[in-house]
Design a protein around this motif. Structure first.
Motif, PDB file in Angstrom:
ATOM      1  N   GLN A  61       0.814  -1.211   0.000  1.00  0.00           N
ATOM      2  CA  GLN A  61       0.000   0.000   0.000  1.00  0.00           C
ATOM      3  C   GLN A  61       0.846   1.258   0.000  1.00  0.00           C
ATOM      4  O   GLN A  61       0.376   2.320  -0.377  1.00  0.00           O
ATOM      5  N   ALA A  62       2.095   1.148   0.369  1.00  0.00           N
ATOM      6  CA  ALA A  62       2.977   2.317   0.362  1.00  0.00           C
ATOM      7  C   ALA A  62       3.291   2.772  -1.060  1.00  0.00           C
ATOM      8  O   ALA A  62       3.849   3.840  -1.264  1.00  0.00           O
ATOM      9  N   MET A  63       2.924   1.973  -2.063  1.00  0.00           N
ATOM     10  CA  MET A  63       3.191   2.324  -3.455  1.00  0.00           C
ATOM     11  C   MET A  63       2.291   3.450  -3.956  1.00  0.00           C
ATOM     12  O   MET A  63       2.525   3.999  -5.014  1.00  0.00           O
ATOM     13  N   PHE A  64       1.245   3.780  -3.225  1.00  0.00           N
ATOM     14  CA  PHE A  64       0.238   4.693  -3.737  1.00  0.00           C
ATOM     15  C   PHE A  64       0.153   5.968  -2.909  1.00  0.00           C
ATOM     16  O   PHE A  64       0.116   5.915  -1.694  1.00  0.00           O
ATOM     17  N   SER A  65       0.085   7.093  -3.603  1.00  0.00           N
ATOM     18  CA  SER A  65      -0.119   8.342  -2.888  1.00  0.00           C
ATOM     19  C   SER A  65      -1.582   8.454  -2.457  1.00  0.00           C
ATOM     20  O   SER A  65      -1.891   8.911  -1.378  1.00  0.00           O
ATOM     21  N   ASP A  66      -2.497   8.026  -3.318  1.00  0.00           N
ATOM     22  CA  ASP A  66      -3.919   7.938  -2.974  1.00  0.00           C
ATOM     23  C   ASP A  66      -4.255   6.472  -2.791  1.00  0.00           C
ATOM     24  O   ASP A  66      -3.956   5.659  -3.657  1.00  0.00           O
ATOM     25  N   GLN A  67      -4.873   6.134  -1.685  1.00  0.00           N
ATOM     26  CA  GLN A  67      -5.211   4.743  -1.440  1.00  0.00           C
ATOM     27  C   GLN A  67      -6.371   4.314  -2.339  1.00  0.00           C
ATOM     28  O   GLN A  67      -7.430   4.935  -2.322  1.00  0.00           O
ATOM     29  N   PRO A  68      -6.189   3.253  -3.139  1.00  0.00           N
ATOM     30  CA  PRO A  68      -7.270   2.776  -3.998  1.00  0.00           C
ATOM     31  C   PRO A  68      -8.380   2.134  -3.169  1.00  0.00           C
ATOM     32  O   PRO A  68      -8.150   1.686  -2.055  1.00  0.00           O
TER      33      PRO A  68
ATOM     34  N   GLY B 286      -6.947 -11.364 -15.340  1.00  0.00           N
ATOM     35  CA  GLY B 286      -7.741 -10.148 -15.192  1.00  0.00           C
ATOM     36  C   GLY B 286      -7.670  -9.528 -13.812  1.00  0.00           C
ATOM     37  O   GLY B 286      -8.606  -8.854 -13.383  1.00  0.00           O
ATOM     38  N   LEU B 287      -6.558  -9.740 -13.115  1.00  0.00           N
ATOM     39  CA  LEU B 287      -6.407  -9.150 -11.785  1.00  0.00           C
ATOM     40  C   LEU B 287      -6.133  -7.654 -11.904  1.00  0.00           C
ATOM     41  O   LEU B 287      -5.433  -7.223 -12.817  1.00  0.00           O
ATOM     42  N   PRO B 288      -6.662  -6.879 -10.965  1.00  0.00           N
ATOM     43  CA  PRO B 288      -6.339  -5.447 -10.957  1.00  0.00           C
ATOM     44  C   PRO B 288      -4.895  -5.259 -10.493  1.00  0.00           C
ATOM     45  O   PRO B 288      -4.549  -5.602  -9.367  1.00  0.00           O
ATOM     46  N   LEU B 289      -4.044  -4.777 -11.393  1.00  0.00           N
ATOM     47  CA  LEU B 289      -2.618  -4.650 -11.100  1.00  0.00           C
ATOM     48  C   LEU B 289      -2.263  -3.226 -10.688  1.00  0.00           C
ATOM     49  O   LEU B 289      -2.834  -2.261 -11.188  1.00  0.00           O
ATOM     50  N   ALA B 290      -1.288  -3.128  -9.803  1.00  0.00           N
ATOM     51  CA  ALA B 290      -0.795  -1.826  -9.360  1.00  0.00           C
ATOM     52  C   ALA B 290      -0.013  -1.178 -10.490  1.00  0.00           C
ATOM     53  O   ALA B 290       0.711  -1.836 -11.222  1.00  0.00           O
ATOM     54  N   GLN B 291      -0.176   0.122 -10.615  1.00  0.00           N
ATOM     55  CA  GLN B 291       0.562   0.913 -11.587  1.00  0.00           C
ATOM     56  C   GLN B 291       1.152   2.093 -10.847  1.00  0.00           C
ATOM     57  O   GLN B 291       0.662   2.485  -9.796  1.00  0.00           O
ATOM     58  N   ASP B 292       2.197   2.676 -11.420  1.00  0.00           N
ATOM     59  CA  ASP B 292       2.828   3.812 -10.748  1.00  0.00           C
ATOM     60  C   ASP B 292       1.874   4.983 -10.574  1.00  0.00           C
ATOM     61  O   ASP B 292       1.751   5.552  -9.513  1.00  0.00           O
ATOM     62  N   ASP B 293       1.195   5.379 -11.650  1.00  0.00           N
ATOM     63  CA  ASP B 293       0.259   6.489 -11.614  1.00  0.00           C
ATOM     64  C   ASP B 293      -1.061   6.084 -12.254  1.00  0.00           C
ATOM     65  O   ASP B 293      -1.320   6.405 -13.415  1.00  0.00           O
ATOM     66  N   PRO B 294      -1.915   5.372 -11.527  1.00  0.00           N
ATOM     67  CA  PRO B 294      -3.178   4.965 -12.132  1.00  0.00           C
ATOM     68  C   PRO B 294      -4.026   6.180 -12.489  1.00  0.00           C
ATOM     69  O   PRO B 294      -4.155   7.108 -11.704  1.00  0.00           O
ATOM     70  N   VAL B 295      -4.591   6.153 -13.682  1.00  0.00           N
ATOM     71  CA  VAL B 295      -5.430   7.249 -14.153  1.00  0.00           C
ATOM     72  C   VAL B 295      -6.823   7.134 -13.552  1.00  0.00           C
ATOM     73  O   VAL B 295      -7.455   8.111 -13.227  1.00  0.00           O
TER      74      VAL B 295
ATOM     75  N   PHE C 129      -2.871  -5.932  -7.119  1.00  0.00           N
ATOM     76  CA  PHE C 129      -1.891  -7.007  -7.089  1.00  0.00           C
ATOM     77  C   PHE C 129      -0.634  -6.602  -7.829  1.00  0.00           C
ATOM     78  O   PHE C 129      -0.649  -5.702  -8.665  1.00  0.00           O
ATOM     79  N   GLU C 130       0.447  -7.317  -7.514  1.00  0.00           N
ATOM     80  CA  GLU C 130       1.684  -7.183  -8.253  1.00  0.00           C
ATOM     81  C   GLU C 130       2.222  -8.588  -8.518  1.00  0.00           C
ATOM     82  O   GLU C 130       1.972  -9.514  -7.740  1.00  0.00           O
ATOM     83  N   LYS C 131       2.942  -8.724  -9.640  1.00  0.00           N
ATOM     84  CA  LYS C 131       3.536 -10.018  -9.960  1.00  0.00           C
ATOM     85  C   LYS C 131       4.761 -10.201  -9.080  1.00  0.00           C
ATOM     86  O   LYS C 131       5.662  -9.367  -9.082  1.00  0.00           O
TER      87      LYS C 131
END
Length: 125
Positions: free
Chosen positions: A55-62, A106-115, A67-69
């Motif tokens: 969760q530390a990967m995100f500035s805004d909590q989704p 089809g897992l929701p994957l973490a991205q650096d800057d999700p739009v 998930f991440e590989k």
């Protein structure tokens, strides 16, 4: 509010079956907040392992789970070893095994800057 681990895993398994695939729950964790890991059998002897994105990967909590590989194109023994290490830190994790020749579940994957909110269409069939 985030859905429980049990609800998320149930929805994931149902969605995979609805799409004509195969999924099985190999390990049941804590119903409310157990970490969810997903093993993808590529049906060629190799496996991928996905786990919760930190969760530390995100500035805004989704709002949903991301998930991440963790491991890519490895043998099942490598996944077993990784999950044994996980069990030492958190024994309440879930494991879902999915067969997917292309490696995509089809897992929701973490991205650096999700739009947009990742996984917002995850529960659609």
């Amino acid at each position: 509010m985030r859905v429980t681990s049990e609800f998320f895993v149930s929805a994931l398994v149902r969605r995979i079956f609805a799409e004509g695939g195969f999924a099985a729950i190999s390990r049941r964790g804590a119903e409310e907040a157990g970490a969810v890991f997903v093993s993808i059998d590529r049906l060629d002897g190799s496996f991928d392992l996905y786990g919760p994105a930190p969760q530390a990967m995100f500035s805004d909590q989704p709002l949903g789970r991301l998930f991440e590989k963790i491991l890519a194109s490895v043998e099942t023994a490598d996944i077993s070893q990784r999950l044994q290490n996980e069990a030492r830190m958190d024994p309440d994790y879930w494991l879902v095994e999915i067969e997917a020749r292309e490696g995509d579940a089809g897992l929701p994957l973490a991205q650096d800057d999700p739009v947009e909110v990742p996984g917002k269409d995850f529960f659609r069939t």
